[in-house]
Design a protein around this motif. Sequence first.
Motif, PDB file in Angstrom:
ATOM      1  N   HIS A  39      65.067  94.453  10.340  1.00 34.78           N
ATOM      2  CA  HIS A  39      65.092  94.263   8.880  1.00 34.78           C
ATOM      3  C   HIS A  39      64.415  95.452   8.201  1.00 34.78           C
ATOM      4  O   HIS A  39      63.190  95.568   8.228  1.00 34.78           O
ATOM      5  CB  HIS A  39      64.371  92.944   8.574  1.00 34.78           C
ATOM      6  CG  HIS A  39      64.326  92.538   7.125  1.00 34.78           C
ATOM      7  ND1 HIS A  39      63.875  91.295   6.736  1.00 34.78           N
ATOM      8  CD2 HIS A  39      64.636  93.185   5.983  1.00 34.78           C
ATOM      9  CE1 HIS A  39      63.918  91.198   5.421  1.00 34.78           C
ATOM     10  NE2 HIS A  39      64.381  92.345   4.934  1.00 34.78           N
TER      11      HIS A  39
ATOM     12  N   HIS B  23      69.704  95.236   0.418  1.00 38.00           N
ATOM     13  CA  HIS B  23      70.036  94.057  -0.383  1.00 38.00           C
ATOM     14  C   HIS B  23      71.472  94.151  -0.912  1.00 38.00           C
ATOM     15  O   HIS B  23      71.805  95.080  -1.667  1.00 38.00           O
ATOM     16  CB  HIS B  23      69.098  93.942  -1.589  1.00 38.00           C
ATOM     17  CG  HIS B  23      67.654  93.721  -1.250  1.00 38.00           C
ATOM     18  ND1 HIS B  23      67.161  92.519  -0.808  1.00 38.00           N
ATOM     19  CD2 HIS B  23      66.586  94.557  -1.290  1.00 38.00           C
ATOM     20  CE1 HIS B  23      65.847  92.613  -0.604  1.00 38.00           C
ATOM     21  NE2 HIS B  23      65.475  93.845  -0.882  1.00 38.00           N
TER      22      HIS B  23
ATOM     23  N   GLU C 202      71.004  92.150   3.529  1.00 36.44           N
ATOM     24  CA  GLU C 202      70.154  91.010   3.161  1.00 36.44           C
ATOM     25  C   GLU C 202      70.734  90.434   1.876  1.00 36.44           C
ATOM     26  O   GLU C 202      70.655  91.063   0.815  1.00 36.44           O
ATOM     27  CB  GLU C 202      68.696  91.449   2.964  1.00 36.44           C
ATOM     28  CG  GLU C 202      67.752  90.276   2.682  1.00 36.44           C
ATOM     29  CD  GLU C 202      66.277  90.695   2.565  1.00 36.44           C
ATOM     30  OE1 GLU C 202      65.995  91.902   2.398  1.00 36.44           O
ATOM     31  OE2 GLU C 202      65.404  89.806   2.645  1.00 36.44           O
TER      32      GLU C 202
ATOM     33  N   HIS D  39      66.637  84.689   0.955  1.00 40.40           N
ATOM     34  CA  HIS D  39      67.267  85.917   1.438  1.00 40.40           C
ATOM     35  C   HIS D  39      67.884  85.652   2.806  1.00 40.40           C
ATOM     36  O   HIS D  39      67.220  85.154   3.713  1.00 40.40           O
ATOM     37  CB  HIS D  39      66.228  87.047   1.519  1.00 40.40           C
ATOM     38  CG  HIS D  39      65.850  87.574   0.170  1.00 40.40           C
ATOM     39  ND1 HIS D  39      64.899  88.547  -0.029  1.00 40.40           N
ATOM     40  CD2 HIS D  39      66.327  87.275  -1.063  1.00 40.40           C
ATOM     41  CE1 HIS D  39      64.803  88.817  -1.324  1.00 40.40           C
ATOM     42  NE2 HIS D  39      65.644  88.057  -1.972  1.00 40.40           N
TER      43      HIS D  39
ATOM     44  N   HIS E 128      62.388  85.844   6.263  1.00 40.98           N
ATOM     45  CA  HIS E 128      61.063  85.363   5.792  1.00 40.98           C
ATOM     46  C   HIS E 128      61.133  84.015   5.068  1.00 40.98           C
ATOM     47  O   HIS E 128      60.856  83.932   3.860  1.00 40.98           O
ATOM     48  CB  HIS E 128      60.387  86.414   4.904  1.00 40.98           C
ATOM     49  CG  HIS E 128      61.280  87.035   3.838  1.00 40.98           C
ATOM     50  ND1 HIS E 128      61.709  86.357   2.730  1.00 40.98           N
ATOM     51  CD2 HIS E 128      61.819  88.271   3.732  1.00 40.98           C
ATOM     52  CE1 HIS E 128      62.471  87.151   1.994  1.00 40.98           C
ATOM     53  NE2 HIS E 128      62.568  88.317   2.572  1.00 40.98           N
TER      54      HIS E 128
ATOM     55  N   ASP F 188      60.649  94.505   7.538  1.00 45.22           N
ATOM     56  CA  ASP F 188      61.027  94.524   6.118  1.00 45.22           C
ATOM     57  C   ASP F 188      60.560  95.839   5.471  1.00 45.22           C
ATOM     58  O   ASP F 188      60.102  95.853   4.318  1.00 45.22           O
ATOM     59  CB  ASP F 188      60.443  93.314   5.395  1.00 45.22           C
ATOM     60  CG  ASP F 188      61.255  92.870   4.189  1.00 45.22           C
ATOM     61  OD1 ASP F 188      62.212  93.573   3.818  1.00 45.22           O
ATOM     62  OD2 ASP F 188      60.905  91.821   3.613  1.00 45.22           O
TER      63      ASP F 188
HETATM   64 FE    FE Z   1      63.735  89.740   1.499  1.00 47.42          FE
END
Ligand code: FE
Length: 286
Positions: A6, A38, A63, A75, A191, A248
């Motif tokens: 991620h 994203h 994501e 997400h 998450h 992330d």
């Molecule tokens: Fe996120």
Amino acid sequence: MRIDLHTHSAVSDGTDRPAEVVGLAASMGLDVVALTDHDTTDSWAEAAAAAERHGITVVPGVEISTRSAAGHSIHLLAYLFDPTEPDLASALAQIRADRVPRLRRMLEGVRAMGAQITWEQVVERAGVAAAVGRPHLADALVDAGAASSREDAFVRWIGVGSPAYVPKRSPSTADAIRLVRAAGGVPIVAHPWSRGRRGGMSADEISALVAAGLAGLEVDHVDHDAASRAQLRALAAELEIIATGSSDYHGTGKTIAYALGACTTSDEAYQAILAQTDRAPWGPKR
Ligand code: FE
Ligand code: AMP
Ligand code: FE
Ligand code: ZN
């Protein structure tokens, strides 16, 4: 094997080019890295070329911004799907398009709260991003001296509790899961209990998503404390779904706590993801 599933590039709200994320992952000794911007796959071509150049395995991902049945922002990470599958591609395009008027409304909100920034400044900070969002508005607030960092901008101006906050329009999590599966991909909730939402998604909610095709949960994430991780890991085991871990990474867009490889995925979990798709990652096969 060190596997980080991620990360974000400047194609969404990270600060490094896709090739830089891949090169940095290789230089840090990671074996596998997923790029998961994203709501866009625009980083994929550059990342694929960089995988070959740097000899690192790169998993194509995204994501996706979704909304749970309870109305929360969820997400959804999706890996190794066909980016040309029309239903998923058009859903992502719709989410990206809706981000623009939403961010404009948020800009009006922060202006009403006293920050004198313009849409042009936000667009400039968004740079090459295909998906504009609050982090770019945060950057413009920092430029204007209205906040000291992205984090500070979220606290003072644009967090969920702020009067300027406007939720995104997004598909339901279950619908997004079905779209990802129909496009041959593997969907994993990112998450699930992030940012103080301990227990944010209930076991019942998650098991309903498993019925819709959910493949796993991102358990090891900087936003989860040790107790949350233990509970989520147990839940994944009980539901017989995959438990992943990842950083992330957002470049300098998030703090050092989110450095590449800050959390990682086991080889077993990675192989379980590969076993659920016909598509292969880029670079060396692992
Ligand atoms: Fe996120
Ligand atoms: P948006 O999709 O426009 O609602 O923006 C959400 C993004 O903002 C997330 O993907 C994070 O990268 C970032 N973000 C959320 N909360 C914070 C925070 N407190 N500090 C810094 N970045 C944040
Ligand atoms: Fe982000
Ligand atoms: Zn992310």
